[in-house]
Design an enzyme around this catalytic site. Structure first.
Site, short mmCIF file in Angstrom:
data_model
loop_
_atom_site.label_atom_id
_atom_site.label_comp_id
_atom_site.label_asym_id
_atom_site.label_seq_id
_atom_site.Cartn_x
_atom_site.Cartn_y
_atom_site.Cartn_z
N LEU A 53 0.86 -1.17 0.00
CA LEU A 53 0.00 0.00 0.00
C LEU A 53 0.90 1.22 0.00
O LEU A 53 1.93 1.24 0.67
CB LEU A 53 -0.90 0.03 1.24
CG LEU A 53 -1.99 -1.02 1.36
CD1 LEU A 53 -2.72 -0.88 2.71
CD2 LEU A 53 -3.00 -0.92 0.22
N ASP A 54 0.51 2.24 -0.75
CA ASP A 54 1.28 3.47 -0.76
C ASP A 54 1.34 4.05 0.65
O ASP A 54 0.43 3.86 1.47
CB ASP A 54 0.66 4.50 -1.70
CG ASP A 54 0.74 4.07 -3.15
OD1 ASP A 54 1.67 3.32 -3.49
OD2 ASP A 54 -0.13 4.48 -3.94
N ARG A 55 2.39 4.80 0.91
CA ARG A 55 2.59 5.37 2.23
C ARG A 55 1.37 6.11 2.78
O ARG A 55 1.00 5.93 3.94
CB ARG A 55 3.80 6.31 2.18
CG ARG A 55 4.12 6.98 3.49
CD ARG A 55 5.37 7.82 3.34
NE ARG A 55 5.76 8.43 4.60
CZ ARG A 55 6.91 9.04 4.78
NH1 ARG A 55 7.77 9.13 3.79
NH2 ARG A 55 7.21 9.58 5.95
#
Length: 254
Positions: A53-55
């Site tokens: 998952l993106d930050r």
């Protein structure tokens, strides 16, 4: 402490906080807190990420508890055999569910992809989406005295980088808090009036067949405090009670 949503002898899933990196990266050398290391220390064993998952994105993040399990589970993601459900708050009102089939060119990092080919063709990218709730707030971002927003459910059918954010930008319904593909006026409205300084994208659930036991699983991640405060403010606090992000319990999928 990370919130553990599901754990057995083979897999563990956590509710990833927004702003937390999944693992160490030389692009973020100053960071000291990572999901992988935190979870490893929390459960006392190594973990192997099965996806990312993106930050700035919160929600369900799944790990294998051994390299052998990871090797068996990874094809589920590569073959799109896992149904992912996300929720986001976007600009404007979307009135009808639909499926967007809009190819995307690979997004490259200026440093990490410095020597990568810049001439790659756009890759297929498909996102199903449906509106869940909408609101009109008494603040202006332009020529109108009010602004409209929509709570959206999205199910990506492909896994391109930043696919959901880029697809919403293409539809002129950018996600709130998206500093790359979003709208600065609306991001500022949420910062100033709702004390919201982050991307409003949440990975609500994963649904898949367990690669070792054959069990049908649905793993749900409850919304965090920022989301819950906005849901209450907008009168949306009951709309997801029976929806994907309402419960963190493991369930058999119907």
């Amino acid at each position: 402490m990370l919130e553990i949503l599901y754990q057995d002898d083979y897999l563990v899933a956590v509710n990833k906080p927004a702003g937390m990196l999944v693992h160490r990266s030389w692009l973020d050398k100053h960071e000291t807190l990572f999901v992988m290391q935190t979870l490893r220390d929390q459960i006392g064993q190594h973990v192997f990420p099965l996806h990312r998952l993106d930050r700035p994105t919160s929600g369900v993040l799944l790990f294998g508890l051994s390299s052998e399990v990871a090797a068996k589970a990874a094809p589920l993601f590569a073959g799109h055999e896992i149904e992912k459900t996300y929720h986001a708050i976007v600009r404007g009102w979307i009135e009808q569910p639909d499926v967007l089939d809009y190819p995307l060119k690979e997004e490259q990092d200026k440093i990490a992809d410095k020597f990568a080919s810049k001439d790659k063709e756009a890759q297929p990218a498909v996102t199903a989406y449906r509106p869940v709730a909408k609101v009109e707030v008494p603040y202006s971002t332009g020529r109108f005295p009010t602004s409209r927003y929509c709570l959206l459910e999205m199910k990506p059918k492909t896994g391109r980088k930043h696919q959901l954010r880029r697809h919403m930008h293409h539809l002129s319904h950018p996600m709130i808090g998206d500093t790359t593909h979003g709208d600065g006026r609306h991001n500022r409205l949420f910062r100033e009036h709702y004390d919201c300084h982050r991307l409003l994208l949440h990975a609500s659930s994963l649904q898949f067949v367990h690669p070792l036991t054959g069990e049908d699983l649905c793993i749900h991640a409850p919304l965090d405090d920022v989301w819950l405060r906005l849901m209450q403010t907008f009168g949306w606090d009951t709309v997801l009670n029976s929806d994907d992000s309402a419960s963190s319990e493991k369930k058999r999928c119907s």
